[in-house]
Design an enzyme around this catalytic site. Structure first.
Site, PDB file in Angstrom:
ATOM      1  N   TYR A  51       0.845  -1.199   0.000  1.00  0.00           N
ATOM      2  CA  TYR A  51       0.000   0.000   0.000  1.00  0.00           C
ATOM      3  C   TYR A  51       0.875   1.242   0.000  1.00  0.00           C
ATOM      4  O   TYR A  51       1.787   1.348   0.819  1.00  0.00           O
ATOM      5  CB  TYR A  51      -0.916   0.025   1.231  1.00  0.00           C
ATOM      6  CG  TYR A  51      -2.357  -0.047   0.792  1.00  0.00           C
ATOM      7  CD1 TYR A  51      -2.934   1.023   0.116  1.00  0.00           C
ATOM      8  CD2 TYR A  51      -3.115  -1.192   1.001  1.00  0.00           C
ATOM      9  CE1 TYR A  51      -4.240   0.941  -0.330  1.00  0.00           C
ATOM     10  CE2 TYR A  51      -4.421  -1.275   0.552  1.00  0.00           C
ATOM     11  CZ  TYR A  51      -4.981  -0.198  -0.116  1.00  0.00           C
ATOM     12  OH  TYR A  51      -6.264  -0.277  -0.571  1.00  0.00           O
ATOM     13  N   GLU A  53      -0.441   4.803  -0.695  1.00  0.00           N
ATOM     14  CA  GLU A  53      -1.213   6.019  -0.970  1.00  0.00           C
ATOM     15  C   GLU A  53      -0.332   7.248  -0.786  1.00  0.00           C
ATOM     16  O   GLU A  53       0.471   7.320   0.158  1.00  0.00           O
ATOM     17  CB  GLU A  53      -2.421   6.097  -0.033  1.00  0.00           C
ATOM     18  CG  GLU A  53      -3.531   5.166  -0.471  1.00  0.00           C
ATOM     19  CD  GLU A  53      -4.760   5.244   0.418  1.00  0.00           C
ATOM     20  OE1 GLU A  53      -4.719   5.939   1.448  1.00  0.00           O
ATOM     21  OE2 GLU A  53      -5.750   4.586   0.077  1.00  0.00           O
ATOM     22  N   ASP A 197      -5.436  13.046 -25.631  1.00  0.00           N
ATOM     23  CA  ASP A 197      -5.516  11.667 -25.155  1.00  0.00           C
ATOM     24  C   ASP A 197      -4.789  10.825 -26.193  1.00  0.00           C
ATOM     25  O   ASP A 197      -5.348  10.463 -27.223  1.00  0.00           O
ATOM     26  CB  ASP A 197      -6.993  11.271 -25.033  1.00  0.00           C
ATOM     27  CG  ASP A 197      -7.176   9.816 -24.620  1.00  0.00           C
ATOM     28  OD1 ASP A 197      -6.180   9.066 -24.613  1.00  0.00           O
ATOM     29  OD2 ASP A 197      -8.323   9.432 -24.326  1.00  0.00           O
ATOM     30  N   THR A 223      -2.811   5.490 -22.221  1.00  0.00           N
ATOM     31  CA  THR A 223      -2.692   4.152 -21.657  1.00  0.00           C
ATOM     32  C   THR A 223      -1.231   3.758 -21.815  1.00  0.00           C
ATOM     33  O   THR A 223      -0.493   4.392 -22.579  1.00  0.00           O
ATOM     34  CB  THR A 223      -3.519   3.120 -22.450  1.00  0.00           C
ATOM     35  OG1 THR A 223      -3.030   3.111 -23.802  1.00  0.00           O
ATOM     36  CG2 THR A 223      -4.988   3.456 -22.466  1.00  0.00           C
ATOM     37  N   LYS A 226      -1.008  -0.035 -25.008  1.00  0.00           N
ATOM     38  CA  LYS A 226      -1.285  -0.106 -26.451  1.00  0.00           C
ATOM     39  C   LYS A 226       0.026  -0.043 -27.232  1.00  0.00           C
ATOM     40  O   LYS A 226       0.862  -0.907 -27.014  1.00  0.00           O
ATOM     41  CB  LYS A 226      -2.302   0.969 -26.826  1.00  0.00           C
ATOM     42  CG  LYS A 226      -3.653   0.729 -26.117  1.00  0.00           C
ATOM     43  CD  LYS A 226      -4.721   1.747 -26.450  1.00  0.00           C
ATOM     44  CE  LYS A 226      -5.998   1.457 -25.665  1.00  0.00           C
ATOM     45  NZ  LYS A 226      -7.042   2.485 -25.880  1.00  0.00           N
ATOM     46  N   ARG A 232      -0.976  -2.976 -18.503  1.00  0.00           N
ATOM     47  CA  ARG A 232      -2.261  -2.261 -18.592  1.00  0.00           C
ATOM     48  C   ARG A 232      -2.226  -1.154 -17.558  1.00  0.00           C
ATOM     49  O   ARG A 232      -2.028  -1.411 -16.361  1.00  0.00           O
ATOM     50  CB  ARG A 232      -3.428  -3.197 -18.261  1.00  0.00           C
ATOM     51  CG  ARG A 232      -3.545  -4.397 -19.131  1.00  0.00           C
ATOM     52  CD  ARG A 232      -4.943  -4.962 -19.076  1.00  0.00           C
ATOM     53  NE  ARG A 232      -5.798  -4.186 -19.929  1.00  0.00           N
ATOM     54  CZ  ARG A 232      -5.827  -4.305 -21.254  1.00  0.00           C
ATOM     55  NH1 ARG A 232      -5.071  -5.180 -21.872  1.00  0.00           N
ATOM     56  NH2 ARG A 232      -6.629  -3.547 -21.962  1.00  0.00           N
TER      57      ARG A 232
HETATM   58  C1  LIG Z   1      -8.072   2.853 -25.084  1.00  0.00           C
HETATM   59  C2  LIG Z   1      -8.419   4.275 -24.916  1.00  0.00           C
HETATM   60  C3  LIG Z   1      -8.718   4.796 -23.657  1.00  0.00           C
HETATM   61  C4  LIG Z   1      -8.974   3.942 -22.428  1.00  0.00           C
HETATM   62  O1  LIG Z   1      -8.001   3.143 -22.002  1.00  0.00           O
HETATM   63  P1  LIG Z   1      -8.333   1.954 -20.961  1.00  0.00           P
HETATM   64  O2  LIG Z   1      -6.969   1.601 -20.480  1.00  0.00           O
HETATM   65  O3  LIG Z   1      -8.991   0.890 -21.765  1.00  0.00           O
HETATM   66  O4  LIG Z   1      -9.193   2.495 -19.901  1.00  0.00           O
HETATM   67  C5  LIG Z   1      -8.919   6.161 -23.531  1.00  0.00           C
HETATM   68  N1  LIG Z   1      -8.843   6.960 -24.597  1.00  0.00           N
HETATM   69  C6  LIG Z   1      -8.589   6.490 -25.849  1.00  0.00           C
HETATM   70  C7  LIG Z   1      -8.528   7.447 -26.992  1.00  0.00           C
HETATM   71  C8  LIG Z   1      -8.395   5.124 -26.040  1.00  0.00           C
HETATM   72  O5  LIG Z   1      -8.188   4.669 -27.277  1.00  0.00           O
END
Ligand SMILES: *Cc1c(COP(=O)(O)O)cnc(C)c1O
Length: 413
Positions: A51, A53, A197, A223, A226, A232
């Protein structure tokens, strides 16, 4: 036999079969990738038990000296990798990174602009079934019908009309480069914060295969699983000016204890992405997507926007008179894993769709170059041309097996 197989054979069997599935299929889901063994090792380790925090040096629990090391490494490497002034590596996922960012920077009821969901936006960019669409007043911009690229005249007009607090760029199904300076110029005109994003393209940006949103955006979320090929998880980069607000938005506002094992794996992932090999990987991902687009186009398929600049492409299946749902199912039968996807101005419902999204990050991680990617594209064309013929499907499945067996996945057994 592993300890898990002894203690819990049901779970162990499913994991083993998942390993085989990932090894033996062609993964073309644009958001998926194969994390390295080092990333998986860090992620499955004992930091799970801690933990922590708070933030390094400012924790609410004792015994944090080792987790502080990995979180500081993750932060330093993230800042170096993307040229950011500030990095928060605690967001549990991409969706949580966006949630924490909204919590940090805007209030419920505030106006935000993002891409329309069915044209490539994400759930967290204002979908009605998501918290974002309920807490905030999202105004959607979209694509130009002819070019199928971002309609900047519309973005500018809507921004002046609605004066949003936040303008978001960055998508889940957009195959073209994003002009970040142009977005920033529009955001500045209306005193909005410009947020990117980069969930899908962060690996390409890290490797120099896509222009960087920094320093144009004041805040950037992503993220890590990807194209960046990590565990993850999520991350938020920002200017020094917004740093305190962002950190507060993540903890204590949106989350409790950080996933220290995942943060350790993020540090490993960023370390890998800082190496020259990763730039070559990112370049190859894009080169492979280009080859796939070229091969599909030459075979008569229509691609949304006519092609790709990044790691993904969107196929318009309308001319073939098949649906995304049926195409996805037929491809899965031969071992090619992709997903149905809405195309811009799609007339079919989300469970059906008229499109297919294809991405090259995973096959590139297993070592595919242009030649193998061209072969994959041909197998897709053959599958879609004859979705009923069992003999054709059997022959294609054999070809898939041949390809995957020649390219073992680093990180898998
Ligand atoms: C995949 C994605 C997310 C979310 O990611 P998670 O890890 O699945 O929550 C947010 N924004 C965009 C543009 C994405 O392609």
């Amino acid at each position: 036999m592993t300890l898990l197989a002894q203690q819990d054979p049901e779970v162990a069997r499913a994991i083993k079969k998942e390993n085989e599935r990932q090894r033996d299929s062609l993964v073309l889901i644009a958001s998926e990738n194969y994390a390295s063994r080092a990333v998986l090792e860090a992620q499955s380790g004992v930091m799970n038990n801690k933990y922590a925090e708070g933030y390094p040096g400012r924790r609410y629990y004792g015994g944090c000296e080792n987790v502080d090391v990995v979180e500081n490494l993750a932060i330093q490497r993230a800042k170096e990798l993307f040229g950011a002034e500030h990095a928060n590596v605690q967001a549990h996922s991409g969706a949580q990174a966006n949630m924490a960012t909204y919590f940090a920077l805007i209030k419920p009821g505030d106006t935000v602009m993002g891409m329309q969901l069915d044209q490539g936006g994400h759930l967290t960019h204002g979908a009605k079934v998501n918290f974002s669409g309920n807490l905030y007043n999202f105004v959607a911009y979209g694509l130009d019908r002819d070019s199928e690229t971002i309609d900047f005249d519309q973005v500018e007009r809507l921004a002046k009309e609605h004066r949003p607090k936040l303008i978001i760029a960055g998508y889940s199904a957009y195959p073209r480069l994003i002009d970040f300076p142009r977005f920033r110029a529009i955001a500045d005109q209306v005193d909005a914060i410009f947020m990117v994003d980069m969930a899908h393209i962060s690996g390409l940006i890290a490797g120099g295969a896509h222009p960087s949103p920094l320093p144009h955006a004041q805040v950037v979320t992503t993220t890590t699983q990807k194209t960046l090929r990590g565990p993850r998880g999520g991350m938020i980069l920002s200017t020094e000016e917004l740093a305190r607000k962002i950190d507060y938005g993540v903890f204590p506002y949106a989350q409790g204890g950080p996933f220290m094992h995942v943060i350790a794996a993020k540090a490993v992932c960023f370390g890998e992405a800082l190496r020259p090999e990763f730039a070559r990987y990112a370049e190859q991902v894009v080169a492979n997507a280009r080859v796939m687009a070229q091969e599909l186009s030459e075979s008569g398929l229509r691609l949304v926007s006519g092609g790709t600049d990044n790691h993904l492409l969107l196929v318009d299946l309308n001319p073939l008179d098949i649906t995304g749902r049926d195409a996805e199912a037929a491809l899965e039968e031969v071992g090619i894993i992709a997903n149905k996807n809405a195309i811009p101005f799609d007339t079919k419902p989300p469970r059906v769709t008229s499109g297919l999204r294809l991405g090259t990050p995973a096959i590139t991680s297993r070592g595919f170059k242009q030649e193998e990617t061209r072969r994959v594209a041909q197998l897709i064309v053959q599958t879609l041309a004859d979705m009923e013929d069992e003999r054709v499907k059997k022959r294609i499945a054999e070809a898939v097996k041949d390809l995957t067996s020649k390219f073992p996945v680093p990180g898998l057994d």
